[in-house]
Design an enzyme around this catalytic site. Structure first.
Site, PDB file in Angstrom:
ATOM      1  N   ASP A   1      37.151  17.504   9.131  1.00 42.32           N
ATOM      2  CA  ASP A   1      36.428  18.253   8.102  1.00 42.32           C
ATOM      3  C   ASP A   1      34.980  18.520   8.455  1.00 42.32           C
ATOM      4  OD1 ASP A   1      35.767  15.582   7.807  1.00 42.32           O
ATOM      5  OD2 ASP A   1      36.325  15.445   5.701  1.00 42.32           O
TER       6      ASP A   1
ATOM      7  N   ASP B   1      30.596   5.777   5.173  1.00 40.36           N
ATOM      8  CA  ASP B   1      31.968   5.518   4.729  1.00 40.36           C
ATOM      9  C   ASP B   1      32.613   4.271   5.332  1.00 40.36           C
ATOM     10  OD1 ASP B   1      31.912   7.797   3.128  1.00 40.36           O
ATOM     11  OD2 ASP B   1      32.677   9.064   4.734  1.00 40.36           O
TER      12      ASP B   1
END
Length: 788
Positions: A67, A497
């Protein structure tokens, strides 16, 4: 990988746009006398892989898209992935977000990538379709008059790019934002809207949220090779599926599609993905109430369907699995068919968060299904396969199995889901963190049922010979890295993350730093005692502190005490440690809390005096008593170990856009500051240096703007440390180095190695001359060495 310097105008032939990449490089600034080689510190994954595409005619040719971190091609001989878009530079950084990949089934050397990261104004540029005739070794670019959303909701749907197998010069593109269906008839060089296509979609996730308010648009294109039909899925519950029977000249809504694809139990749904079984004449479509990737599971009882369309008769059949261990049929993420065994297909759930995702498999065209795991009595879980995370030990997230909720999971956000069309035993699937795969898939069918009944009618596990699923992300490096600290032989990172890592071997994936950071934001070490390492990060909940402390060079960690007034769910901020390791300094982000310091390795905290909330603190790398801070154009200094700070009175520094400042190892009072500048304040961007602890500054005028600064081993024994920066000279954003205290600067990367947005934090190695480590936003930890 190199980019051809061509641009394709809409409706016109591609024209040369400039000189070759080598000439552009030579003109972009002074060239370094050293040639660099570039690699990644190994993490293996670390981000969302929303698409995996096997070429339908050539075995072993596979592509993966991410992404924000570019695209990759599989190397069958090494079982690793090769990055294809490292040439994307800062001026077109959004092109590192890949919306879709298409591999030409007629001429396998051809590959296409639809790129663009955001459909909102976060990305200033429009999207493009990249085209390659050599499997991604070189690329051309057809720029589009609209944006694309590689990191937007719905990015796992598709594929939005598709090559027509009946005429491979014809390539289709489904677009978001109401832009409709587009088509190229010259191998992707030029594009035009298909004006006859009747729908641009209308489905939005949340109209009140800018990030989620975009029309999901035209989702996917698929081809029925028996009847020559072209099917297009659209994010419109009232008209979700269209077909053309005349090569794309005219289009009609598929009868009955709205009733079966656009609604489940009163909830509006959209067709997320499709798969064609040409042997049996079936088009399979999965639906969900949300385009994903964050939602889509069985929230509020909402779910989706798997529908089968007989392409020759138009008959619809609901083949949704009648059972899953969670009870509620969820929305689906991915679907794939086995082209070697017609009638065999698989589907995945999307965000079936607890205890795990579910993979479904059917060998009778969806009439019956089996599941990847199931419960026996109570919540005693039994699985068809074992998960081998040894190639990425961090995938356990420093956790342990908790009943049916394993530390190492099938994954989540599973939308990339593909059986190898040439090998029924191979499957790969992407998750929010990695790629899983196996080459033993057909053992599933030999296992039979997982669960049976005992004499009393209870559910009991049946014996099965399990196979193994392992990490298949080797070479994919897509972490977003926020900070780095090079201790010499050890590299510590703060990572979005996935927290962060301690690398003592750059070629080996490591476990996560054990601090429970959701995102690591800052790291530092004591210059004269590198065994003391500190870091900070965002945390969830209010049970533990943000700051992590290690006293054994990062081998083990403990969380420091929480600080009153700083809640969980974010606020990691920045951290520093004094040169001798006796004091830690923490500045929480996005709070009204002023920075604090600790004299007992984080057991207790004391507010500093003289600094505003959010001020960034750095330590002098020689004198433990000296600390520096910056906020709002004011440079501060402490000479009492950080207890109190005072304005140095320095002028001429940017008020706002200061990206980084660092003190120089081995040099008392030497501080360098990098910033974008503030033209409204009359202060240009670039680099500033101070030799007196921030009292006076001199601007390094060669830089138009600078993003970071860091230091490494000097070129000569008594020389000034090598200085590294990610900065702009003569309009070229690149990685630069100085070995003479900043008198001269040389670019050390090249146009093939730009990694989109890179170097927001940078550091040299204190023991290896010339080695530099830099952060990227989706291409992991990159490091460069002087070539032998």
């Amino acid at each position: 990988m190199r980019r051809r310097t061509f641009t394709a105008a809409l409706g016109a032939a591609a024209l040369a746009a400039g000189a070759p990449a080598s000439a552009a490089f030579a003109a972009s600034g002074p060239r370094c006398e050293d040639v660099y080689t570039w690699k990644n510190a190994t993490v293996n994954g670390g981000g969302f892989v929303p698409g995996i595409v096997f070429n339908e005619t050539e075995p072993g040719l596979v592509y993966a898209r991410t992404d924000i971190g570019g695209a990759y091609r599989w190397q069958e001989d090494t079982r690793t992935w090769t990055p294809l878009l490292d040439w994307v530079g800062r001026d077109k950084w959004g092109w590192s977000g890949v919306v879709s990949i298409a591999s030409d089934p007629v001429e396998p050397d051809r590959v296409y990538a639809a790129v663009g990261t955001y459909t909102i104004d976060w990305d200033p540029n429009n999207g493009a379709v990249l085209y390659s005739d050599d499997r991604g070794e070189t690329w051309g670019a057809a720029e589009l008059p609209f944006k694309q959303g590689g990191n937007m909701p719905g990015r796992g749907m598709g594929e939005r790019l598709a090559v027509n197998p009946a005429d491979n010069a014809q390539v289709y593109l489904g677009t978001p934002s109401g832009n409709g269906l587009w088509r190229s008839v010259d191998f992707g060089r030029t594009w035009a809207k298909v004006e006859s296509f009747p729908s641009a979609g209308n489905f939005v996730v949340d109209p009140a949220n800018a990030y989620q308010a975009d029309n999901q648009g035209v989702i996917w294109i698929d081809f029925d090779q028996i009847g020559g039909k072209i099917y297009v899925g659209v994010a419109d519950p009232d008209d979700p599926l269209y077909v053309s029977e005349d090569g794309g000249a005219t289009w009609q809504a598929v009868p009955g599609a709205a009733e079966v694809l656009g609604e489940v139990d009163g909830n509006r749904t959209i067709p997320k993905q499709s798969a064609v079984d040409d042997a049996n004449g079936y088009l399979y479509v999965i639906t969900s109430w949300d385009p994903g990737p964050y939602n889509g599971g069985p929230a509020s009882g909402r779910g989706g369907r798997i529908m089968r369309l007989a392409t020759q008769t138009g008959e619809w059949t609901d083949v949704t699995p009648a059972y899953n261990p969670r009870g509620v049929i969820p929305g689906f993420g991915g679907i794939t068919v086995d082209r070697q065994n017609p009638g065999t297909l698989m589907a995945s759930t999307c965000n079936n968060w607890w205890p795990d995702e579910i993979l479904f498999r059917s060998t009778d065209s969806g009439a019956t299904w089996s599941v990847s795991w199931d419960y026996a009595e109570g919540q005693e879980r039994h699985d068809r396969f074992d998960m081998d995370a040894s190639a990425s030990p961090w995938l356990a997230w420093n956790g342990e199995d908790q009943g049916p909720a394993y530390a190492v999971k099938h994954g989540w956000m599973i939308e990339a889901f593909a059986i190898d069309p040439h090998d029924s035993d191979r499957i790969m699937w992407g998750t929010g963190a990695t790629v899983w795969g196996t080459e033993e898939l057909t053992k599933w069918d030999a296992q039979g049922e997982l669960i049976g009944e005992d004499e009393a009618g209870g559910r009991v596990a049946l014996p099965v010979e399990k196979f193994t699923v392992g990490v298949r992300a080797q070479g994919i490096e897509e972490t977003a890295v926020l900070d780095l600290a090079a201790l010499g032989g050890t590299l510590v990172s703060a990572v979005g993350d996935v927290g962060g890592f301690v690398h003592t071997d750059l070629g080996r994936a490591e476990p996560m730093i054990d601090t429970n950071w959701s995102t690591g934001t800052s790291v530092d070490f004591a210059q004269s005692d590198p065994d003391i390492v500190v870091g900070t990060g965002n945390v969830h909940g209010d049970e533990q502190g943000h700051v992590g402390v290690s006293t054994d060079r990062g081998r083990t960690w403990r969380n420091a005490a929480r600080l009153d007034g700083v809640p969980g769910d974010g606020h990691g901020g920045t951290v520093a440690v004094s040169a001798d390791g006796s004091r830690i300094y923490w500045s929480p982000s996005d709070t009204e809390v002023t920075p604090v310091y600790s004299t007992d390795l984080g057991e207790t905290w004391t507010p500093v005096e003289g600094l505003p909330a959010g001020a960034k603190i750095r330590s002098d790398r020689v004198r433990a008593s000296h600390l520096y801070a910056f906020s709002g154009g004011v440079f501060y200094r402490s000479t009492d170990g950080g207890a109190t700070f005072a304005d140095t009175g320095a002028t001429g520094l940017p008020t706002a856009a200061v990206e980084d400042f660092r003190a120089v190892p081995g040099h008392k009072g030497h501080v360098w500051l990098a910033g974008r500048g503030d033209e409204t304040e009359g202060v240009g961007g670039g680099m500033w240096r101070s030799k007196d602890g921030g009292a006076t500054w001199k601007r390094v005028a060669v830089f138009a703007t600078a993003e970071s600064v860091g230091f490494g081993k000097a070129a000569r024994r008594s020389g000034y440390p090598a200085i590294y920066t990610s900065a702009v000279i003569d309009g070229k954003a690149a990685i630069y180095r100085s070995t003479d205290g900043g008198a001269r600067w040389f670019r050390i990367n090249d146009d093939d190695h730009q990694w989109a947005w890179s170097g927001s934090a940078i550091t040299g190695d204190p023991q290896v001359y010339g080695r530099v480590y830099l952060t990227t936003n989706g291409r992991g930890i990159v490091y460069g060495d002087i070539a032998d």
